[in-house]
Design a protein around this motif. Structure first.
Motif, PDB file in Angstrom:
ATOM      1  N   ALA A 125      -5.362  10.869   0.652  1.00 35.50           N
ATOM      2  CA  ALA A 125      -4.998   9.545   0.156  1.00 35.50           C
ATOM      3  C   ALA A 125      -5.824   9.189  -1.066  1.00 35.50           C
ATOM      4  N   ARG A 158       0.900   5.554   0.593  1.00 35.28           N
ATOM      5  CA  ARG A 158       0.184   6.689   1.167  1.00 35.28           C
ATOM      6  C   ARG A 158       1.019   7.937   0.946  1.00 35.28           C
ATOM      7  N   ARG A 217      -5.686   7.602  -4.839  1.00 35.47           N
ATOM      8  CA  ARG A 217      -4.853   6.704  -5.624  1.00 35.47           C
ATOM      9  C   ARG A 217      -4.250   7.419  -6.808  1.00 35.47           C
ATOM     10  N   THR A 269       0.846  -1.201   0.000  1.00 39.03           N
ATOM     11  CA  THR A 269       0.000   0.000   0.000  1.00 39.03           C
ATOM     12  C   THR A 269       0.874   1.242   0.000  1.00 39.03           C
TER      13      THR A 269
END
Length: 232
Positions: free
Chosen positions: A196, A184, A198, A182
């Motif tokens: 946050a 951030r 994408r 992941t």
């Protein structure tokens, strides 16, 4: 007691070599002690001469004691074994010296031979060590206990003292699996944190990257960040 020896002429004129072989040593002292030997040589005349020899000898009738047996993958006092190319190192308390051809490990618990001689021994320090290099295992996971064979000795033939505790190894023959990663976005100094979202960052931001890895013995992970930096 006296013992005689025939003497053989050497190539150097007037020089002879006299050898006493298999002289028994029947002594009770322990540790270091002094001995005095008197040599007497006679020619055909007969004219004889004597020469004394004093020497410090040391009797060693104690077998070596194993203080540790570890692999080259030692993490938090746990010795791990990979599927191949492991190095096992044993440390001994020993008065004299260890010989790599006289000390053996039983590697059958990990799929190896039941009697494997050490690759090398180091006698340069007070604590003697012997190493077994290129050791592999047929197992993929679990634990195994390794031991020395009953005919293991020091360089003089004194039998190894059996260890009081077993030498246990953890086996990890399966590669780690990355289960998730992941990202951030983190704002730069003096600016608020980027939401946050994408794939939405700006130059100058930082990334916090979290990877979950499935394995029994992950120690560290590395990542190549060159694609995030121009000219890297």
């Amino acid at each position: 007691p006296q013992g005689s020896s025939p003497c053989t002429a050497l190539q150097a004129a007037g020089t002879y070599e006299c050898i006493w072989r298999s002289v028994p040593v029947l002594l009770t002292p322990t540790g270091e002690f002094q001995v005095n030997i008197l040599f007497t040589a006679a020619d055909r005349a007969p004219i004889s001469t004597t020469a004394p020899l004093s020497a410090t000898l040391k009797i060693d009738e104690e077998g070596p004691q194993v203080t540790s047996l570890v692999s080259n993958h030692l993490v938090n006092d746990v010795s791990w074994l990979a599927r191949q190319n492991n190095i096992l190192t044993a440390t001994f308390t020993e008065n004299n010296a260890m010989n790599s051809q006289k000390v053996f490990l039983d590697l059958s618990p990990i799929g190896g031979q039941p009697r494997v001689a050490a690759t090398s021994c180091n006698n340069a320090t007070a604590a003697k060590t012997c190493a077994w290099e290129g050791i592999g295992t047929a197992l993929e996971s679990g634990t195994a206990t390794l031991s020395f064979t009953s005919d293991s000795t020091d360089a003089l033939g004194n039998v190894l003292v059996p260890p009081t505790t077993p030498f246990s190894f953890s086996i990890d023959g399966v590669a780690p699996v990355v289960t998730s990663v992941t990202l951030r976005a983190v704002g730069t100094a003096g600016t608020p944190q980027i939401p946050a979202v994408r794939d939405l960052i700006i130059t100058g931001n930082s990334l916090e990257i979290t990877a979950n890895v499935a394995d029994t013995s992950v120690v560290a992970a590395t990542t190549d960040f060159s694609s995030l930096q121009s000219g890297a």
